[in-house]
Design a protein around this motif. Structure first.
Motif, PDB file in Angstrom:
ATOM      1  N   ASP A  93       0.826  -1.209   0.000  1.00 23.32           N
ATOM      2  CA  ASP A  93       0.000   0.000   0.000  1.00 23.32           C
ATOM      3  C   ASP A  93       0.858   1.255   0.000  1.00 23.32           C
ATOM      4  O   ASP A  93       0.516   2.254  -0.629  1.00 23.32           O
ATOM      5  N   ASP A  94       1.970   1.191   0.716  1.00 23.88           N
ATOM      6  CA  ASP A  94       2.899   2.337   0.695  1.00 23.88           C
ATOM      7  C   ASP A  94       3.386   2.596  -0.729  1.00 23.88           C
ATOM      8  O   ASP A  94       3.540   3.732  -1.160  1.00 23.88           O
ATOM      9  N   VAL A  95       3.655   1.503  -1.446  1.00 22.20           N
ATOM     10  CA  VAL A  95       4.155   1.643  -2.821  1.00 22.20           C
ATOM     11  C   VAL A  95       3.067   2.274  -3.687  1.00 22.20           C
ATOM     12  O   VAL A  95       3.333   3.228  -4.435  1.00 22.20           O
ATOM     13  N   TYR A  96       1.850   1.729  -3.570  1.00 23.38           N
ATOM     14  CA  TYR A  96       0.761   2.275  -4.397  1.00 23.38           C
ATOM     15  C   TYR A  96       0.518   3.746  -4.073  1.00 23.38           C
ATOM     16  O   TYR A  96       0.251   4.566  -4.950  1.00 23.38           O
ATOM     17  N   ALA A  97       0.610   4.067  -2.795  1.00 26.42           N
ATOM     18  CA  ALA A  97       0.395   5.468  -2.383  1.00 26.42           C
ATOM     19  C   ALA A  97       1.452   6.374  -3.008  1.00 26.42           C
ATOM     20  O   ALA A  97       1.150   7.477  -3.482  1.00 26.42           O
ATOM     21  N   ALA A  98       2.686   5.871  -3.040  1.00 28.26           N
ATOM     22  CA  ALA A  98       3.764   6.666  -3.646  1.00 28.26           C
ATOM     23  C   ALA A  98       3.523   6.839  -5.137  1.00 28.26           C
ATOM     24  O   ALA A  98       3.694   7.927  -5.689  1.00 28.26           O
ATOM     25  N   PHE A  99       3.089   5.753  -5.795  1.00 26.51           N
ATOM     26  CA  PHE A  99       2.782   5.848  -7.224  1.00 26.51           C
ATOM     27  C   PHE A  99       1.664   6.865  -7.447  1.00 26.51           C
ATOM     28  O   PHE A  99       1.700   7.664  -8.387  1.00 26.51           O
ATOM     29  N   ALA A 100       0.651   6.807  -6.570  1.00 21.65           N
ATOM     30  CA  ALA A 100      -0.499   7.707  -6.731  1.00 21.65           C
ATOM     31  C   ALA A 100      -0.056   9.155  -6.560  1.00 21.65           C
ATOM     32  O   ALA A 100      -0.483  10.043  -7.305  1.00 21.65           O
ATOM     33  N   GLU A 101       0.808   9.383  -5.606  1.00 25.30           N
ATOM     34  CA  GLU A 101       1.192  10.769  -5.325  1.00 25.30           C
ATOM     35  C   GLU A 101       2.221  11.304  -6.325  1.00 25.30           C
ATOM     36  O   GLU A 101       2.137  12.445  -6.750  1.00 25.30           O
ATOM     37  N   TYR A 102       3.175  10.471  -6.685  1.00 22.53           N
ATOM     38  CA  TYR A 102       4.297  11.004  -7.474  1.00 22.53           C
ATOM     39  C   TYR A 102       4.336  10.520  -8.926  1.00 22.53           C
ATOM     40  O   TYR A 102       5.155  10.982  -9.713  1.00 22.53           O
ATOM     41  N   GLY A 103       3.466   9.572  -9.258  1.00 24.74           N
ATOM     42  CA  GLY A 103       3.405   9.109 -10.644  1.00 24.74           C
ATOM     43  C   GLY A 103       4.751   8.650 -11.168  1.00 24.74           C
ATOM     44  O   GLY A 103       5.485   7.928 -10.491  1.00 24.74           O
ATOM     45  N   ASP A 104       5.078   9.120 -12.372  1.00 25.08           N
ATOM     46  CA  ASP A 104       6.311   8.700 -13.038  1.00 25.08           C
ATOM     47  C   ASP A 104       7.576   9.131 -12.299  1.00 25.08           C
ATOM     48  O   ASP A 104       8.668   8.639 -12.582  1.00 25.08           O
ATOM     49  N   GLU A 105       7.427  10.083 -11.383  1.00 22.43           N
ATOM     50  CA  GLU A 105       8.625  10.592 -10.700  1.00 22.43           C
ATOM     51  C   GLU A 105       9.128   9.638  -9.627  1.00 22.43           C
ATOM     52  O   GLU A 105      10.236   9.802  -9.139  1.00 22.43           O
ATOM     53  N   ALA A 106       8.289   8.658  -9.273  1.00 25.74           N
ATOM     54  CA  ALA A 106       8.693   7.699  -8.239  1.00 25.74           C
ATOM     55  C   ALA A 106       9.399   6.520  -8.884  1.00 25.74           C
ATOM     56  O   ALA A 106       8.892   5.915  -9.823  1.00 25.74           O
ATOM     57  N   VAL A 107      10.572   6.240  -8.383  1.00 27.05           N
ATOM     58  CA  VAL A 107      11.362   5.123  -8.908  1.00 27.05           C
ATOM     59  C   VAL A 107      11.581   4.119  -7.791  1.00 27.05           C
ATOM     60  O   VAL A 107      11.872   4.495  -6.652  1.00 27.05           O
ATOM     61  N   ILE A 108      11.404   2.844  -8.128  1.00 30.73           N
ATOM     62  CA  ILE A 108      11.546   1.802  -7.105  1.00 30.73           C
ATOM     63  C   ILE A 108      13.019   1.488  -6.871  1.00 30.73           C
ATOM     64  O   ILE A 108      13.783   1.294  -7.807  1.00 30.73           O
ATOM     65  N   LEU A 109      13.388   1.452  -5.600  1.00 28.55           N
ATOM     66  CA  LEU A 109      14.740   1.029  -5.218  1.00 28.55           C
ATOM     67  C   LEU A 109      14.645  -0.381  -4.658  1.00 28.55           C
ATOM     68  O   LEU A 109      14.111  -0.590  -3.570  1.00 28.55           O
ATOM     69  N   ALA A 110      15.125  -1.348  -5.429  1.00 31.12           N
ATOM     70  CA  ALA A 110      15.142  -2.743  -4.950  1.00 31.12           C
ATOM     71  C   ALA A 110      16.538  -3.013  -4.394  1.00 31.12           C
ATOM     72  O   ALA A 110      16.960  -2.338  -3.462  1.00 31.12           O
ATOM     73  N   GLY A 111      17.283  -3.933  -4.991  1.00 33.32           N
ATOM     74  CA  GLY A 111      18.642  -4.198  -4.500  1.00 33.32           C
ATOM     75  C   GLY A 111      19.573  -3.024  -4.724  1.00 33.32           C
ATOM     76  O   GLY A 111      20.561  -2.849  -4.021  1.00 33.32           O
ATOM     77  N   GLY A 112      19.268  -2.230  -5.723  1.00 28.89           N
ATOM     78  CA  GLY A 112      20.034  -1.008  -5.963  1.00 28.89           C
ATOM     79  C   GLY A 112      21.358  -1.212  -6.664  1.00 28.89           C
ATOM     80  O   GLY A 112      22.126  -0.267  -6.834  1.00 28.89           O
ATOM     81  N   GLN A 113      21.639  -2.438  -7.101  1.00 24.47           N
ATOM     82  CA  GLN A 113      22.981  -2.692  -7.624  1.00 24.47           C
ATOM     83  C   GLN A 113      23.176  -2.132  -9.047  1.00 24.47           C
ATOM     84  O   GLN A 113      24.301  -2.019  -9.522  1.00 24.47           O
ATOM     85  N   SER A 114      22.082  -1.788  -9.689  1.00 23.27           N
ATOM     86  CA  SER A 114      22.184  -1.067 -10.962  1.00 23.27           C
ATOM     87  C   SER A 114      21.770   0.392 -10.800  1.00 23.27           C
ATOM     88  O   SER A 114      22.353   1.281 -11.419  1.00 23.27           O
TER      89      SER A 114
END
Lengths: 160, 794, 285
Positions: free
Chosen positions: C15-36
């Protein structure tokens, strides 16, 4: 102005509470905010391995992780591992065969080496070389490093 | 026990190794000073452009920014520099500024500096600096740099040709006319970077009230930098102190005066505050000196017995945008020519090097300067000749190697030899590697469709250069090394040396030399180095000089201190100093123990009143040494590689590597072995991976460690080291240098090995590095780049 | 080389992820392992306004076997995939290939899903996912979407994932004794991205192999099944012809390590070796 984030973590067994710039990577934080300068910044793009630290028991690149991500984590650095004595056998072998020259990569290499040794299984010489491929050493040519790790693995086998 | 303890020749571990392993080193980035600001640079995105304007308004207003500085701000306090050589009056060299004023000449040249509270904030503000550029055509290709109508890198110089140097000895025309076999080969050498793992770093601390400057710098030679900063910033030399603490690898990269580091130091003077500047890895790739970008054509004339009759070599060396200050960038090309054929008897030699400017990162001295090029050229030519004559590659080398009968010798390229042991090295190497059995294995593998090759590369290595090089050149670089010794009241000894150590173990070696010569235990000495303000004046670390010159200075100092100690001892025991010896910190008269050094030390420091008035109680000595009898010491050896080429993919697998080397007296075998191994692996990197690739616009495409590949543990072979000990003449210690031998010979070894593997297929590589793509290019005979054109033209 | 400023959001739940997508749209980038992503941030090649850190979402990690499918959570670290006996037993292709993924320190932090979502055409895991006919589960506020690996990769670092979606898990059909697999990679150095690589699986028949899913990677913009041989039965005498057909069908990109023609030569060698391996492999228990 920079908005700071509050983080709480354990570094070398000590609870640390700090405000960090969200963009600061973990190694920068350890070096500049905690004075733990034993982890070195060699490339800041995850190739050289000089910044290696242990996060929740696993060795990772400190430059490829944000300090803000370490909230709640347990971090061990070269300083902590030296004090705990975990690296004694490796360090002895490294010094005895001059498996380091300038020493810039060495703390990172020791952390990786300790993880290899801790796996407690047989490694061929080539396997040790492969497992160490993520740590660049520009001085030694690697052979003495491989020898040192191999020696500790053999000694550990003998102890069983 | 009055037998002197054997310390020279023993593999002592380095006393500082544990400290470094434990992460307790002090590298320059570890230094934090009060009120220190951080610097980031705006660097040119273009290879060649005019700076129309620089607008720093927004950057100046950004968070944490203390000051934004342009070239025009700096030129007020920091004079420009030109790297020239006096004995090369025809060499032309452009003027260079700390920050570019009107024009940039390479992608990565600094134009503006931002000083801020943190590096991140400085980088943020650097993005806000608006530079208006007018892009100019870039000179990228070295050959094109000399064609008529080409763009000019520095328009006021009117040409891109920095200099031409021809060398001719004997009659090559006749030699080639009379030869039974003439072979030729064209070569391309990829531009390389040095990649010290700790990037260049500086913390400059200018104290304005007393106009005192302290610079902490990751550098090989603090003395040179004190001179540079004093002269260019208008400070008296004794107000400038440069300190190199722990240095994380150098390899020649940290031997120069870089404009960006000059900018940081000048900014500290401007601000009156400490300034930290850490060259980040991307900057490092575009601003550390590069080296070795050359093309060459070579021809070899041999008799039917494979005896060399003559050599011709024509080299084009591209050095980027500037001749690097203060040592210049022409050494790479000059040494490449001089070392082509150097290990062999050459009745006739004709060589030429042309050195050109281009819009790329400036080049400079990187480990083994030019010598790997000369080595690769001759070793490849000699293999081709051997194949043509059906002579074994080891045998043809044996027939042509210089030997003691040829000594002393001033060789065709101008090199001076005193002694060599090339055939001893060859014999030992072949025995150690089991050469005949490898040849059988190679044949057997080939029958299975597996292509293996043996590469041999004979080399001579110029080490421990004396004042004969930079002195006549008018370059303000000291070739002497100094050593100061002080006896402390407890009988322990402090050494302070001008030799610097970036991990080679030089200081350990010096400690061994002092211990054995003086007659104290290894652990009774500490060695301090790297502080240009408080150590004896000297050269530092370059051209494999640490033990050969620094060690000799230490030996002389130890002899003097020993003399002083024994004189004082004679006075104390009221005997003659002639029969006195100092062994392991104890003073003996003949076989009879007289007193501990600690007892004497206490007397000379605390109870001088008990000594007769004429007794010398000052237990300090300082000695310097510089080779004057010979210009340098030539070390020599041979390397061998056994490798396998995957003819399907072009991949090369290194199976094993050997080196037999003669660096004179070996002070610490383990440390010499490791110098050789480390050097070889750097040379293997050159052979297999390392390449600074630019596009046609002069943009560097390999500015990261992901794109510029250096050797990893996984692909490197085990390396076997054999020593031949043939003392250097001219010093009591007899050590020659060993730091560059590995890097010098390894590329040629691989070059020969790969072509040995490919020879049955009628293919040969001609371009370094030997990437899988290039090996396939050679195998599938695409392109005719490796054809030798007309030499010595234009 | 310091990252630019961004807003950092710590997502504890989907839900936190969806909320971030809803608020920031394309400007939100997911940070997973971060190795790339982290190298690109440090080099300022990526300058996202908002980073959504999904590392705290524990339910995105783990490896489960059910219905002859291995379900791998997107946040499962490479090291966990490499060490999992389940993977070694049921998907030996991945067990082999994952050892070639970067280096120890990277595998300790990098994630299986992150590697797929990043879609580097020279990476090993996307090629394996295609060869193994994996299905990727993408979730958004609106629900889940299942995408075949063959359809997921669109081009160089370009996928079918929409900006409001997050890759949550990967389903991989397990392989048994009737399957053969092969993996070959040419890289400059151990752990480097492939110059050219091959990941392949096939089904054993009484004579030869069929159902050949062969992927040549590090060559074209995306990993894909070589369709020209996919429906044919492979027997030893046809190896050369198959290899030629696979290579003829390739359209390689040139890069610093070689032009298209060189890549074809290298691909040919590796394809031929892979086909031979498939034929030679002994059935396993």
């Amino acid at each position: 102005m920079t908005e700071m984030l509050s983080i709480k973590l354990i570094v070398n067994g000590i609870v640390v509470n700090k405000l960090v710039d969200p963009r600061q990577h973990l190694t920068d934080f350890l070096r500049s905010d905690l004075g733990l300068t034993g982890s070195h910044i060699g490339c800041e793009h995850g190739v050289c391995g000089a910044c290696s630290v242990r996060v929740n028991g696993r060795v990772v690149r400190g430059c490829l992780m944000l300090a803000s991500q370490s909230d709640g984590a347990e971090i061990e650095t070269i300083e902590g591992l030296v004090e705990s004595g975990d690296l004694n056998e490796l360090m002895t072998e490294f010094v005895a065969r001059n498996a380091l020259q300038c020493g810039f990569c060495t703390p990172g290499i020791l952390l990786t080496a300790a993880e290899i040794v801790a796996e407690d299984r047989c490694f061929s010489r080539q396997e040790i070389r492969n497992e160490l491929s993520g740590n660049i050493c520009r001085c030694t040519g690697y052979q003495a490093i491989i020898d040192a790790i191999e020696m500790v693995l053999i000694e550990n086998m003998k102890k069983k | 026990m009055t037998e002197p303890e054997k310390i020279i020749g023993v593999s002592f571990p380095r006393p500082d190794a544990l400290r470094l392993a434990a992460g307790r080193g002090t590298f320059t980035d570890d230094i934090v000073l009060p009120r220190m600001v951080h610097m980031a640079l705006v660097r040119s995105p273009y290879a060649h452009a005019l700076i129309k304007s620089i607008d720093t308004t927004d950057a100046n207003k950004a968070e944490g920014v203390v000051r934004v500085v342009t070239g025009h701000d700096l030129v007020e306090i920091c004079s420009p520099f030109i790297a020239e050589i006096e004995f090369l009056p025809n060499m032309i060299s452009p003027r260079q500024y700390a920050l570019a004023l009107e024009e940039v000449a390479w992608q990565g040249e600094g134009v503006c500096a931002v000083l801020a509270e943190s590096r991140a904030l400085a980088e943020d503000a650097a993005e806000l600096v608006k530079v208006e550029w007018e892009e100019l055509p870039a000179v990228v290709d070295p050959v094109a740099a000399l064609t008529v109508g080409t763009p000019i890198v520095h328009r006021d110089l009117k040409t891109n040709l920095a200099m031409t140097m021809p060398i001719e000895e004997g009659n090559t025309k006749l030699a080639f006319a009379e030869a039974e076999v003439v072979v030729e080969h064209a070569f391309e050498f990829g531009r390389q970077a040095g990649v010290a793992l700790e990037s260049r770093s500086v913390v400059a601390d200018f104290e304005p009230t007393g106009r005192q400057l302290i610079v902490y710098q990751s550098h090989q030679t603090p003395y040179q930098m004190q001179d540079v900063y004093a002269r260019h910033l208008g400070l008296p030399e004794h107000h400038v102190r440069v300190i190199a603490k722990d240095v994380g690898g150098a390899f020649g990269i940290k031997l120069h005066a870089y404009p960006d580091e000059m900018t940081a130091v000048a900014a500290s003077v401007l601000l009156g505050r400490p300034v930290k500047y850490i060259v980040d890895r991307q900057e490092s790739f575009s601003s550390d000196i590069h080296s070795r970008e050359m093309t060459a054509s070579g021809r070899l004339a041999v008799s039917g017995q494979g005896i060399i009759l003559g050599v011709e070599v024509d080299i084009l060396s591209a050095i980027g945008a500037y001749s690097i200050y203060p040592r210049t960038s022409v050494g790479d090309g000059i040494q490449a020519v001089q070392f082509t054929g150097a290990p062999y008897r050459l009745p006739a030699f004709k060589g030429r090097v042309r050195i050109v400017y281009q819009n790329k990162t400036p080049c400079g001295a990187y480990r083994a300067v030019g010598q790997p090029i000369g080595c690769s050229i001759i070793e490849q030519l000699i293999d081709i000749a051997a194949a043509k004559l059906n002579i074994d590659p080891a045998e043809i080398r044996r027939r042509n190697n210089l030997n003691s009968d040829d000594m002393p010798l001033k060789a065709a390229g101008g090199l001076e030899f005193v002694n060599v042991s090339l055939n001893e090295c060859l014999t030992e190497l072949l025995a150690k590697m089991n050469y005949e059995s490898l040849r059988r294995d190679q044949k057997e593998a080939q029958q299975r469709g597996v292509y293996r090759g043996i590469g041999l590369a004979t080399f001579v290595e110029q080490t421990a250069v004396g004042a004969g090089l930079y002195g006549p050149a008018g370059v303000r670089v000291s070739a002497q090394e100094g050593c100061a010794l002080r006896l402390d009241p407890t009988g322990l000894v402090r050494c302070s040396t001008s030799a610097t150590d970036q991990g080679q173990g030089t200081l350990t070696g010096i400690q061994q030399v002092i211990a054995e010569t003086l007659g104290v235990g290894f652990d009774d000495i500490t060695v301090k180095a790297g502080d240009g303000g408080s150590t004896p004046y000297g050269g530092g670390s370059w051209a494999s000089r640490g033990l050969a010159i620094g060690g000799e200075a230490a030996r002389l100092a130890a002899i003097d201190l020993r003399g002083k100690i024994l004189s004082a001892a004679a006075a104390i025991i009221q005997g003659s100093s002639e029969n006195l010896t100092l062994v392991s910190g104890k003073i003996f008269d003949g076989a009879k123990f007289k007193m501990d050094l600690s007892e004497l030390s206490e007397i000379v420091h605390f109870r001088q009143n008990t000594l007769p008035p004429d007794v010398d109680f000052e237990m300090n000595v300082i000695r310097h040494f510089v080779p004057r009898e010979f210009p340098y010491f030539i070390a020599n050896g041979i390397q061998a590689s056994y490798l396998e080429v995957d003819i399907g993919t072009g991949g090369i697998k290194l199976l094993e590597h050997w080196v037999a080397e003669d660096c004179g007296t070996i002070v610490n075998p383990m440390l010499v072995d490791e110098q050789l191994r480390g050097g070889i692996v750097q040379g293997l990197g050159a052979a297999l991976y390392e390449h600074c690739i630019y596009n046609e616009a002069g943009q560097l495409l390999t500015a990261s460690l992901a794109d510029y590949a250096v050797p990893l543990a996984s692909e490197m072979p085990d390396i076997h080291v054999i020593h031949i000990e043939n003392k250097a003449s001219g010093t009591g210690l007899g050590a020659k240098g060993a730091g560059e031998a590995g890097t010098l010979g390894a590329p040629a070894t691989i070059w020969c090995g790969v072509n040995d593997a490919l020879r049955p297929l009628g293919a040969q590589v001609w371009k370094q590095p030997f990437t899988p793509a290039h090996v396939l290019q050679a195998l599938h005979s695409r392109g005719s780049l490796h054809k030798v054109g007309e030499m010595f033209k234009n | 080389m310091k990252a630019p400023t961004f807003k950092y959001l710590r997502a504890e739940s989907m839900d936190d992820v969806y909320a971030a997508f809803a608020e920031y749209g394309d400007e939100a980038v997911i940070l997973a392992g971060g190795q790339s992503l982290m190298p690109m941030l440090n080099m300022r090649l990526a300058q996202p306004a908002v980073l959504v850190d999904i590392n705290p979402i524990y339910e995105l990690s783990g490896i489960v076997l059910s219905n002859q499918k291995l379900h791998v959570g997107a946040m499962t670290r490479h090291v966990e995939v490499a060490n999992a006996e389940l993977v070694a037993e049921t998907l030996p292709l991945i067990g082999c290939a994952i050892k070639q993924v970067a280096h120890r320190g990277i595998r300790n932090r990098g994630t299986f899903g992150g590697s797929l979502a990043h879609a580097d055409p020279a990476a090993e895991m996307p090629a394996c996912a295609v060869a193994l006919d994996a299905t990727l589960i993408l979730q958004s506020h609106g629900g889940a979407r299942r995408v075949k690996a063959t359809d997921f990769f669109l081009g160089v670092m370009s996928t079918d994932r929409r900006s409001d979606e997050i890759l949550t898990s990967i389903e991989l059909p397990t392989q048994g004794s009737n399957h053969a697999w092969a993996f070959h990679e040419l890289s400059r150095r151990h752990g480097d991205f492939a110059l050219v690589g091959v990941a392949a699986t096939a089904q054993r028949r009484s004579e030869g192999l069929d159902g050949l899913r062969l992927v040549v990677f590090g060559c074209e913009a995306r990993p894909r099944i070589s369709e020209v041989v996919a429906s044919r039965t492979l027997v030893p005498q046809d190896v050369a012809e198959f290899a030629a057909a696979v290579v003829k069908d390739l359209d390689p990109m040139s890069d610093l390590e070689g032009d298209a023609e060189i890549k074809l030569i290298q691909a040919h060698a590796l394809v031929e070796r892979s086909l031979n391996d498939l034929l030679a492999a002994q059935p396993y228990d």
